[in-house]
Design a protein around this motif. Structure first.
Motif, PDB file in Angstrom:
ATOM      1  N   ILE A 367      18.554   8.185 -29.586  1.00 30.10           N
ATOM      2  CA  ILE A 367      17.398   7.388 -29.186  1.00 30.10           C
ATOM      3  C   ILE A 367      17.039   7.790 -27.762  1.00 30.10           C
ATOM      4  O   ILE A 367      17.887   7.752 -26.864  1.00 30.10           O
ATOM      5  CB  ILE A 367      17.720   5.879 -29.217  1.00 30.10           C
ATOM      6  CG1 ILE A 367      18.157   5.440 -30.602  1.00 30.10           C
ATOM      7  CG2 ILE A 367      16.506   5.068 -28.757  1.00 30.10           C
ATOM      8  CD1 ILE A 367      18.807   4.067 -30.618  1.00 30.10           C
ATOM      9  N   LEU A 368      15.796   8.212 -27.585  1.00 34.08           N
ATOM     10  CA  LEU A 368      15.308   8.528 -26.241  1.00 34.08           C
ATOM     11  C   LEU A 368      14.226   7.524 -25.891  1.00 34.08           C
ATOM     12  O   LEU A 368      13.223   7.414 -26.587  1.00 34.08           O
ATOM     13  CB  LEU A 368      14.741   9.954 -26.189  1.00 34.08           C
ATOM     14  CG  LEU A 368      14.241  10.397 -24.805  1.00 34.08           C
ATOM     15  CD1 LEU A 368      15.387  10.444 -23.806  1.00 34.08           C
ATOM     16  CD2 LEU A 368      13.541  11.749 -24.891  1.00 34.08           C
ATOM     17  N   HIS A 397       2.542  15.754 -34.319  1.00 35.70           N
ATOM     18  CA  HIS A 397       1.684  14.610 -34.028  1.00 35.70           C
ATOM     19  C   HIS A 397       1.609  13.603 -35.182  1.00 35.70           C
ATOM     20  O   HIS A 397       0.766  12.710 -35.169  1.00 35.70           O
ATOM     21  CB  HIS A 397       0.281  15.107 -33.677  1.00 35.70           C
ATOM     22  CG  HIS A 397       0.263  16.134 -32.591  1.00 35.70           C
ATOM     23  ND1 HIS A 397       0.615  15.851 -31.279  1.00 35.70           N
ATOM     24  CD2 HIS A 397      -0.025  17.463 -32.618  1.00 35.70           C
ATOM     25  CE1 HIS A 397       0.526  16.949 -30.542  1.00 35.70           C
ATOM     26  NE2 HIS A 397       0.146  17.941 -31.331  1.00 35.70           N
ATOM     27  N   GLY A 398       2.440  13.748 -36.190  1.00 34.43           N
ATOM     28  CA  GLY A 398       2.441  12.797 -37.293  1.00 34.43           C
ATOM     29  C   GLY A 398       3.364  11.628 -37.024  1.00 34.43           C
ATOM     30  O   GLY A 398       3.993  11.529 -35.960  1.00 34.43           O
ATOM     31  N   ASP A 399       3.462  10.731 -37.994  1.00 39.44           N
ATOM     32  CA  ASP A 399       4.342   9.571 -37.849  1.00 39.44           C
ATOM     33  C   ASP A 399       5.811   9.963 -37.993  1.00 39.44           C
ATOM     34  O   ASP A 399       6.679   9.380 -37.340  1.00 39.44           O
ATOM     35  CB  ASP A 399       3.991   8.513 -38.896  1.00 39.44           C
ATOM     36  CG  ASP A 399       2.659   7.849 -38.618  1.00 39.44           C
ATOM     37  OD1 ASP A 399       2.169   7.969 -37.477  1.00 39.44           O
ATOM     38  OD2 ASP A 399       2.092   7.232 -39.536  1.00 39.44           O
ATOM     39  N   VAL A 400       6.080  10.944 -38.876  1.00 36.37           N
ATOM     40  CA  VAL A 400       7.467  11.377 -39.117  1.00 36.37           C
ATOM     41  C   VAL A 400       7.495  12.895 -39.206  1.00 36.37           C
ATOM     42  O   VAL A 400       6.659  13.502 -39.873  1.00 36.37           O
ATOM     43  CB  VAL A 400       8.023  10.762 -40.423  1.00 36.37           C
ATOM     44  CG1 VAL A 400       9.416  11.305 -40.713  1.00 36.37           C
ATOM     45  CG2 VAL A 400       8.074   9.237 -40.327  1.00 36.37           C
ATOM     46  N   MET A 426      10.999  10.615 -35.387  1.00 37.67           N
ATOM     47  CA  MET A 426       9.766   9.839 -35.371  1.00 37.67           C
ATOM     48  C   MET A 426       9.528   9.278 -33.979  1.00 37.67           C
ATOM     49  O   MET A 426      10.449   8.782 -33.322  1.00 37.67           O
ATOM     50  CB  MET A 426       9.794   8.720 -36.408  1.00 37.67           C
ATOM     51  CG  MET A 426      10.874   7.691 -36.241  1.00 37.67           C
ATOM     52  SD  MET A 426      10.835   6.521 -37.599  1.00 37.67           S
ATOM     53  CE  MET A 426      12.038   5.314 -37.038  1.00 37.67           C
ATOM     54  N   PRO A 427       8.273   9.369 -33.513  1.00 41.12           N
ATOM     55  CA  PRO A 427       7.926   8.763 -32.229  1.00 41.12           C
ATOM     56  C   PRO A 427       7.734   7.265 -32.402  1.00 41.12           C
ATOM     57  O   PRO A 427       7.086   6.816 -33.344  1.00 41.12           O
ATOM     58  CB  PRO A 427       6.603   9.454 -31.869  1.00 41.12           C
ATOM     59  CG  PRO A 427       6.009   9.827 -33.190  1.00 41.12           C
ATOM     60  CD  PRO A 427       7.154  10.092 -34.114  1.00 41.12           C
ATOM     61  N   VAL A 428       8.327   6.496 -31.523  1.00 47.17           N
ATOM     62  CA  VAL A 428       8.154   5.041 -31.576  1.00 47.17           C
ATOM     63  C   VAL A 428       6.942   4.623 -30.760  1.00 47.17           C
ATOM     64  O   VAL A 428       6.424   3.525 -30.904  1.00 47.17           O
ATOM     65  CB  VAL A 428       9.433   4.335 -31.081  1.00 47.17           C
ATOM     66  CG1 VAL A 428       9.323   2.821 -31.213  1.00 47.17           C
ATOM     67  CG2 VAL A 428      10.647   4.834 -31.866  1.00 47.17           C
ATOM     68  N   TYR A 435      11.550   8.285 -28.754  1.00 46.13           N
ATOM     69  CA  TYR A 435      11.825   8.951 -30.021  1.00 46.13           C
ATOM     70  C   TYR A 435      13.129   8.450 -30.629  1.00 46.13           C
ATOM     71  O   TYR A 435      14.084   8.118 -29.914  1.00 46.13           O
ATOM     72  CB  TYR A 435      11.929  10.463 -29.832  1.00 46.13           C
ATOM     73  CG  TYR A 435      10.601  11.187 -29.882  1.00 46.13           C
ATOM     74  CD1 TYR A 435      10.144  11.763 -31.056  1.00 46.13           C
ATOM     75  CD2 TYR A 435       9.803  11.277 -28.746  1.00 46.13           C
ATOM     76  CE1 TYR A 435       8.929  12.437 -31.102  1.00 46.13           C
ATOM     77  CE2 TYR A 435       8.590  11.949 -28.775  1.00 46.13           C
ATOM     78  CZ  TYR A 435       8.147  12.520 -29.962  1.00 46.13           C
ATOM     79  OH  TYR A 435       6.941  13.164 -30.016  1.00 46.13           O
ATOM     80  N   LEU A 436      13.129   8.419 -31.960  1.00 47.58           N
ATOM     81  CA  LEU A 436      14.334   8.170 -32.730  1.00 47.58           C
ATOM     82  C   LEU A 436      14.584   9.423 -33.567  1.00 47.58           C
ATOM     83  O   LEU A 436      13.685   9.884 -34.283  1.00 47.58           O
ATOM     84  CB  LEU A 436      14.158   6.940 -33.623  1.00 47.58           C
ATOM     85  CG  LEU A 436      15.311   6.552 -34.545  1.00 47.58           C
ATOM     86  CD1 LEU A 436      16.588   6.328 -33.758  1.00 47.58           C
ATOM     87  CD2 LEU A 436      14.960   5.291 -35.325  1.00 47.58           C
TER      88      LEU A 436
END
Length: 751
Positions: A367-368, A397-400, A426-428, A435-436
């Motif tokens: 997790i960042l 640039h997508g969700d996942v 995935m970007p939170v 990011y996760l």
């Protein structure tokens, strides 16, 4: 190894992906074809007509059907043509005897404006017997339903189709995502080599062949050494273009495929398409070393078995997919429950790290959150993860984002295949670098191919890329070791990761709303604190100064001699002490309003109003006060709190009408749909509407204390009580003419 017929010129075997296999212009010669007009006039015929029934193909054009196949055969066929509902798929009509010793199964279908009749030569003179089909299908359905896996189902299908057809080898293979065929099941004679577990490259079946497999579910080649029988004339007289023979059972096949069969040691083959959810899932592929005929009734049985297998595979895969998604969703729900344990979002995420790994079947997770990096399990180093996130931030640039071969997209990942060959990220946040990430380690695997898919010929002298299409000459087992990749990500994992991201955003949004609400409440508390500070410095200090001042006067010698002055000073001290005590009591009451729990019940508002008026009797004294009370409803509320609000409002109305000779106080209620609205109006001092925004603030007064005594907390208490019920308060007034105070309470409380 058998070669192509020398009568035909050699073909370019490097371009079969462009070959027009639907319009070959010819048929396989184990039967003949007639294309008829609606009036049963022959418009086209295959050139082998004379070999089959002794009729010249060129002379047959333009002749009625009976002139070509004979009167007796035509009389037998016509009733079948009239009775059958003929569509675009071949339909069995009957078995005809044409000439003294030839018998044919007659198949019919309509396409491109033609009635196409195909006459397949058969040994029997009797009609095809479909009575065995019901028993075969029923027995197979019972067996396949008891199978635990798709592979077990495929094994049963291979055994049953070999029993029906007599082919030397029957394979069932499934296509992977790249189009390669993986042999799942096989039933064969011992003389045939085994391909079980091996893979056939996608290039073995060109794109247009796959499309045709989806359109026409069964295809038979009786003899790979056949000489095609061309159609005469070569184009469809109705359309003026080459005949589309996609649904013709006798359709001639690609010479390249025939050479492929001969290279494989196969002179007869049959394939049955397995369609799952509208896609070509796989094939049942049958091989025989010598020419082999399979009559239409047996082909129909095989086609039905293939359809049953496809439906059972689809059902089993759906059940497995559903169970997988349920298991992953169960993990996700437990994680989401753990993410609300504390106020720190990142600490919450780190507390469910074991479940995070289980959720994505990963070896490590990270997790960042801005500059804060937390890792768990087997992950790359901190610097490598930060560099990877920087790349993701620029390129994805997508969700996942997901890949099972990270190094192919991000070259620095080649150095961390041991724990990060595959990545799901995935970007939170779209704004911040939050990011996760899940990491999967490298899985080294060996794939067995039926021949080297990277070579054109058997000795490997002319190596070619897999994408170039040509018939292979070697099918010996060739092993390939694949490195740098992880286990592939399951579609359900990717979809549920996206759903998990949405849930995380929902939690973050809810937390942001709570923080905004807290900030708003804090702002209000600060304003109240400012007012409280002012009150302490002014309102509370004023009576205390009076007490001190008059006490000092009492201590003076002159005061002790004057009884009347001493009593007046003592009364002033008493009044000031009473005012200070009242102020402290009201502050305590206001503080309790924000902490005490509400206990709503059904309250008769009429009874509460009359109870408050009874308490105000001493304040009324000898004054003329008219209480005008309208019908009041019963509503759900906390009776103690609402009574306090009513008492404050009625007490204010009584106080601000004290300078009127006759006070009129009116209490009314109205039904506003989702809420009740109560109003308390008086004909007293009123107020200037320019200052209405101050009316319900703590220690806010719109009149001088010398004119109307009070601590300035009563209306603030009213507002806090009503807002805790989910309602609102407001007021209107005209200076010198009176005021009306309103409050609402929802009919459905959400507290």
């Amino acid at each position: 190894m058998s070669q192509a017929n020398p009568e035909h010129p050699p073909m370019d075997l490097s371009s079969c992906d462009k070959e027009p296999i639907r319009t070959p212009g010819s048929i396989q010669p184990h039967g003949f074809l007639l294309a008829l007009s609606p009036t049963l006039e022959v418009l086209q015929a295959s050139e082998n007509l004379e070999q089959m029934i002794g009729a010249d193909a060129a002379r047959a054009i333009g002749q009625p059907l009976e002139r070509v196949i004979g009167e007796q055969a035509s009389l037998q066929l016509r009733p079948e043509l009239d009775a059958a509902g003929i569509g675009q798929r071949p339909l069995y009509l009957c078995t005809l005897g044409i000439g003294p010793a030839r018998h044919f199964d007659v198949l019919a279908h309509r396409y491109d404006g033609l009635l196409i009749l195909e006459f397949e030569a058969v040994e029997r003179a009797s009609a095809a017997d479909f009575r065995h089909l019901h028993r075969q299908v029923g027995d197979f359905l019972l067996k396949v339903s008891d199978s635990a896996t798709a592979q077990a189902m495929c094994e049963l299908a291979a055994q049953e189709i070999r029993r029906v057809t007599g082919f030397g080898r029957v394979m069932v293979y499934k296509f992977d995502e790249e189009g390669h065929g993986h042999v799942l099941a096989e039933c064969r004679d011992d003389a045939y080599p085994s391909y079980l577990g091996q893979r056939f490259p996608a290039s073995d079946i060109p794109r247009q062949a796959r499309e045709l497999y989806m359109l026409n579910r069964i295809r038979l080649i009786q003899d790979a050494n056949y000489t095609p029988a061309r159609l005469a004339p070569p184009v469809n007289p109705v359309t003026g273009t080459a005949n589309d023979l996609s649904f013709a059972a006798l359709r001639s096949v690609s010479p390249i495929h025939l050479q492929y069969m001969r290279n494989m040691g196969t002179l007869a083959s049959m394939s049955v398409s397995l369609m799952v959810k509208g896609q070509l899932w796989g094939l049942i592929s049958c091989h025989h070393a010598t020419p082999c005929a399979v009559a239409f009734d047996k082909r129909t049985a095989c086609e039905q078995l293939g359809q049953i297998l496809a439906m059972c595979v689809e059902s089993r895969e759906d059940a497995s997919e559903l169970q997988f998604r349920l298991d992953v969703r169960r993990i996700m729900v437990s994680m989401l429950a753990g993410l609300t344990q504390s106020a720190d979002f990142i600490d919450n995420l780190s507390s469910v790290f074991p479940a995070l790994l289980q959720f994505a079947r990963a070896g490590g997770a990270a997790i960042l959150f801005d500059d804060r990096l937390l890792t768990y399990g087997d992950t790359p180093g901190e610097e490598a993860i930060r560099d990877l996130v920087g790349w993701l931030d620029l390129h994805c640039h997508g969700d996942v984002f997901h890949t099972d071969h990270l190094a192919a997209l991000y070259p620095p990942a080649a150095a961390m295949c041991g724990n990060a060959a595959g990545l799901l990220a995935m970007p939170v946040s779209r704004i911040h670098k939050h990011y996760l990430l899940w990491f999967r380690p490298e899985v080294v695997r060996t794939v067995e191919w039926a021949g080297n898919p990277h070579q054109k010929d058997a000795d490997g002298a002319n190596a070619a890329p897999m994408a170039q299409l040509s018939p292979r000459t070697s099918f010996a087992t060739w092993r390939e070791t694949i490195t740098g990749t992880s286990a592939p990500w399951h579609g359900g994992e990717i979809e549920l990761a996206s759903e998990f991201r949405t849930a995380l955003l929902g939690i973050a949004l809810e937390r942001a709303e709570q923080m905004a609400e807290l900030a708003e409440e804090l702002g209000r508390a600060n304003k109240e604190l400012e007012a409280f500070s002012y009150s302490v410095s002014h309102d509370l200090r004023a009576p205390l100064r009076h007490i001190v001042g008059f006490s000092d006067l009492l201590l003076e010698p002159a005061t002790s001699e004057n009884l009347e002055k001493r009593q007046r000073f003592l009364r002033n001290i008493k009044d000031s002490a009473r005012l200070a005590g009242k102020l402290v009591d009201d502050l305590l009451s206001f503080s309790q309003m924000g902490r005490a729990a509400l206990r709503p019940t059904l309250v008769q508002m009429g009874d509460l109003v009359r109870s408050c008026i009874d308490k105000l009797t001493l304040d009324v004294g000898q004054r003329q006060v008219e209480w005008d009370i309208g019908p009041l409803p019963a509503m759900r509320a906390d009776p103690t709190f609402v009574q306090l609000a009513l008492y404050n409002l009625l007490s204010n109305a009584l106080k601000f009408t004290s300078q009127k000779e006759r006070a009129v106080i009116t209490i009314r209620a109205s039904d506003e749909g989702a809420e009740w609205v109560l109003s308390i109006a008086d004909n007293g001092a009123g107020f200037n509407m320019d200052y209405v925004h101050k009316l319900f603030g703590v220690f806010q007064r719109l009149h001088r204390m010398e004119d109307f005594q009070g601590t300035g907390i009563g209306l603030a208490n009213v507002r806090r009580i009503i807002e805790r019920h989910g309602g609102r308060v407001w007021a209107t007034g005209v200076q010198g003419e009176g005021a009306t105070f309103y409050f609402s309470i929802p009919k459905e409380l959400h507290i």
